[in-house]
Design an enzyme around this catalytic site. Structure first.
Site, PDB file in Angstrom:
ATOM      1  N   PRO A 102      30.624  56.371  39.582  1.00 47.93           N
ATOM      2  CG  PRO A 102      29.122  57.506  40.975  1.00 47.93           C
ATOM      3  CD  PRO A 102      30.520  57.571  40.433  1.00 47.93           C
TER       4      PRO A 102
ATOM      5  CB  ALA B 258      33.525  56.006  34.325  1.00 49.12           C
TER       6      ALA B 258
ATOM      7  CD  GLU C  37      43.950  46.985  40.598  1.00 51.05           C
ATOM      8  OE1 GLU C  37      43.565  48.113  40.922  1.00 51.05           O
ATOM      9  OE2 GLU C  37      45.017  46.780  40.038  1.00 51.05           O
ATOM     10  N   GLY C  38      39.976  45.661  37.015  1.00 48.22           N
ATOM     11  CA  GLY C  38      39.691  45.191  35.655  1.00 48.22           C
ATOM     12  C   GLY C  38      38.982  43.855  35.696  1.00 48.22           C
TER      13      GLY C  38
END
Lengths: 408, 414
Positions: free
Chosen positions: A145, A147, A387-388
């Site tokens: 939540p 990070a 995934e970024g």
């Protein structure tokens, strides 16, 4: 070697097989799954059988089902990064949520393969070998939540007690996290240590203190399961510490998380490109079949220009994605290129889905038989996030281009 | 198979051109610009490297190395100076024009003078001084009388017009057929009735020369007509697509040059106590332009490889699948518009991140930005390329109108 871009006979055969499945079997169910919020297990089982009987490993290679085998793969092999990327685009073209729901180790596969001990690989990949067993999934639990992009800031804690590790904390947005037989879970021995404090565990379903929180209600990819995982004094045997204690003498723990991304980002890029191409193909077909004011739509220069730009953007992303995968297959570092593929793929596909709706007009968003466009529009957004995010990709890329840039 | 690895031969050639670009072209980039030409000693070195005939088939006197090798080398040249490729001696666009439009004998004869080691230029005149309102097609007319053609009209924006010894001139053969009624003719500079207008002053690419031609009753024999095999229109579209792809490769070289200079600058230039590259707004711009360079290069390679695969005979191709001409055209169109736009972004952001210094001629980025804009107008423009890509994708007829100045594209190119 030479520079070339034609697919091999095997690759063409794979593509044609998957396209046949996609149009004949998967697409007709796509909207129903989206509304029901899941793909029936029976369908997944039949699909796996069908893929096997077709002699194509493409369906299973999507996210690295080949388990712990480490043999060298030529780019022609469907298990290579390039083969996976090609198969992924086709499957995602059929249905993005289905691809994420396919049984197998999923995103949990790459870290186990990259870091696991031989015994761990045998144990955790072994459960996928028996095709008659119930369907099984693996999953990858990193995000919390507090990070997301800031991976180094995870707070889920781990401490050693005797021969066990005790985990406490929460993970969120975990694809297949609830139904997974095991999750690769990242935790920290001490948040003040940053990356050096990270440890990766394989947490098996049924472990005491491990529970599933809520299943998310999402904008798109509604047929894919996204779960919250809860760890309350969850006791994990020490054999489940990924790679064993010695792996963590250095910064290796965090690097495990990052190495995974170098391999998976081009795959996620090709997922996005597959959905973008679905929308692009749909818009092309629509334009070919329709006339406005007694002129065929392709005669309108503005419409042609839009289509050209959508196709071009997808193809630019595809080319960069192929290269990122090819670099990995040939043993070259590809972190920068993997991030480029992800950044370009997500954006190009979002553009494609928006443009397709506009090109098809009101019909694109409303008419019953055009609801796939509306679904793709909802599905695609997250590909520039998970995934970024696109922003994180730009951080990864720029750190590899600008001297002495450690952080902003 | 998909592979991004050049052959050993290609690597060696790329290395030698890269060396020439680094040691000769780049250090003298402003000298070429001021001289508005490539000096003789540089011409000589370049001729020895032999870039001009790389893609031309061996049967007509070229190296027969294909379009892919050509774009690899063109990128390297342009990395040194984007204007160089336009200003170095050689047949230029004429090489692809006679190869695509002429018979083998015509191409061999037209290219023979370019293989003797002396610096000579060729040119192709497609642009028109006067746009027509009353009908589609070109205003330069070719009329036939027996075995003789008479050409009348004014061509514009002809690359190397004042340097060329021989031209391929596009003209209207059948005015009733619009852009499907065109013809191409080999015209020597010495032809009676042909005059070359003084060269224009340009925005960028100063070392290249752009000018006009006037044709007044110029007579050429039937043997000088390039008939384009059995389908002139298709051959003409192929010529424009391939030639424009070569120009796109120069845009890739330009993008890389602007990117590299700018990346070095943001490392070096400090403000607020740290290198400007350490600010996200700057770093993300660098990341975006890096993606532009990689994507543009990959797309140009793919299109060039597609043409080479298409042009192979069945025996040469072996097991590899046949590549359809439409696919080549689509890939080329995508690559051309993307590469030119990427170059413009790289030039623009290059100047922007240099700040005030970028505006000054002490730095090369302002020249690259001007060159990028001019390059966008060489060969097919983005507007043409988009129409061509969509037509190829949608399966609508590929008309030469798609690659020539028309109502649809609303612009002319040079």
């Amino acid at each position: 070697m030479t520079i070339e871009f034609s697919l091999s006979k095997r690759q063409i055969e794979m593509r044609d097989n998957v396209r046949m499945l996609a149009t004949g079997v998967i697409r007709p169910q796509s909207l129903a799954w989206d509304r029901a919020g899941g793909v029936p297990e029976e369908f997944l089982r039949n699909l796996a059988r069908l893929a096997t009987s077709m002699g194509s490993s493409a369906m299973r290679s999507g996210l690295g089902e080949e388990g712990g085998k480490e043999k060298k793969k030529s780019s022609d092999s469907m298990q290579s990064n390039l083969g996976t990327v090609l198969a992924t685009e086709e499957l995602s073209w059929a249905d993005g949520a289905l691809l994420l729901s396919l049984p197998g180790p999923g995103l949990g596969g790459p870290p186990v393969r990259a870091t696991g001990t031989p015994e761990q690989k045998e144990r955790f990949f072994g459960i996928f070998k028996d095709q008659d067993a119930p369907l099984r999934w693996g999953a990858y639990a990193l995000t919390e939540p507090a990070a997301g992009s800031d991976v180094a800031g995870i707070r889920t804690s781990c401490r050693k007690e005797g021969r066990e590790w005790v985990l406490n904390g929460r993970k969120c947005y975990i694809t297949n996290g609830a139904r997974a037989s095991w999750n690769v879970v990242f935790a920290t021995i001490d948040p003040s240590l940053g990356r050096a404090g990270h440890r990766a565990f394989v947490v098996e379903k049924g472990t005491k203190g491990f529970g599933v929180g809520r299943i998310e209600d999402k904008m798109g990819l509604r047929a894919s399961e996204t779960a919250e995982l809860v760890f309350e004094d969850c006791r994990v045997p020490e054999e489940n510490l990924l790679g064993g204690e010695e792996k963590y003498a250095s910064k290796e723990g965090f690097m495990t998380a990052m190495k995974t991304f170098d391999n998976t980002r081009p795959i996620v890029a090709s997922m996005a490109i597959g959905i973008g191409r679905a929308a692009y193909d749909y818009a092309c077909d629509f334009v070919k079949r329709h006339y406005v004011m007694s002129r065929p739509i392709p005669r309108y220069a503005a419409m042609a220009e839009r289509l050209a730009r959508v196709g071009r953007g997808l193809d630019a992303a595809r080319t960069v994605t192929w290269r990122a995968a090819w670099l990995a297959d040939n043993g070259h570092a590809n972190a920068k290129e993997a991030s480029m593929s992800k950044a370009l793929g997500g954006q190009a596909a979002i553009r494609a889905c928006i443009e397709a709706i506009e090109i098809c007009g009101a019909e694109g968003a409303i008419a019953e038989d055009h609801q796939l466009l509306e679904k793709w529009f909802r599905d695609i957004k997250v590909y520039d996030i998970f995934e970024g995010t696109g922003q994180i990709q730009r951080i990864v890329i720029s750190k590899r281009l600008i001297s002495n840039l450690k952080s902003f | 198979m998909i592979s991004f690895e050049p052959t050993e031969d290609q690597r060696l050639m790329v290395d030698s051109i890269a060396q020439f670009a680094k040691t000769t072209l780049r250090p003298r980039i402003r000298e070429l610009e001021k001289a508005r030409a490539v000096p003789d000693d540089v011409q000589k070195t370049a001729l020895e490297l032999g870039v001009g005939l790389v893609a031309v088939p061996e049967a007509v006197g070229g190296a027969g190395l294909g379009l892919l090798t050509a774009v690899l080398l063109e990128e390297e040249l342009a990395f040194g100076d984007p204007a160089a490729g336009f200003a170095l001696a050689g047949p230029g666009s004429l090489a692809l024009a006679v190869t695509e439009l002429g018979t083998e004998a015509q191409a061999r004869e037209a290219l023979a003078p370019f293989t003797d080691g002396t610096p000579r230029f060729g040119a192709v005149a497609w642009g028109e001084k006067k746009a027509l309102a009353e009908r589609a097609g070109l205003s330069t007319i070719a009329k036939r009388d027996g075995d003789t053609w008479t050409l009348d009209g004014e061509k514009a924006y002809v690359l190397n017009a004042d340097r060329a010894e021989v031209f391929v001139v596009l003209a209207q053969v059948d005015p009733s057929k619009g852009f499907r009624g065109l013809g191409a003719f080999l015209v020597p500079k010495a032809a009676k009735g042909l005059t070359v207008a003084p060269r224009s002053t340009t925005l960028g690419l100063d070392a290249a020369s752009f000018g006009g031609l006037t044709l007044e009753g110029v007579k050429v024999p039937e043997a000088s007509r390039l008939a384009g095999g059995d389908d002139f229109d298709a051959a003409l579209v192929r010529f424009f697509a391939k030639q424009s792809l070569v120009f796109a490769a120069r845009s890739v070289g330009l993008s890389r040059a602007a990117f590299e200079l700018t990346r070095a600058y943001v490392d070096e230039r400090k403000s607020f106590g740290k290198p400007i590259g350490h600010f996200q707004a700057v770093a993300f711009t660098i990341a975006d332009r890096a993606m532009d360079v990689d994507a543009a290069r990959g797309m140009v390679w793919r299109a060039a490889a597609a043409w080479d695969a298409r042009d192979k005979s069945d025996a040469e191709r072996g097991d590899a699948p046949r590549v359809d001409e439409r696919e080549c055209l689509r890939q080329s169109a995508w690559a051309i518009s993307f590469a030119h736009e990427a170059a413009m972004r790289c030039g623009d952001d290059g100047v922007q991140l240099h700040g005030g210094a970028g505006f000054m001629r002490d730095y090369a980025v302002e020249k690259l930005m001007r060159d990028a804009k001019q390059l966008q107008l060489c060969g097919l423009t983005a507007e043409h390329a988009d129409q061509l890509a969509a037509a190829a994708e949608l399966g609508v007829p590929i008309d030469p109108a798609l690659v020539l100045p028309t109502a649809e594209t609303q612009n002319a190119f040079i």
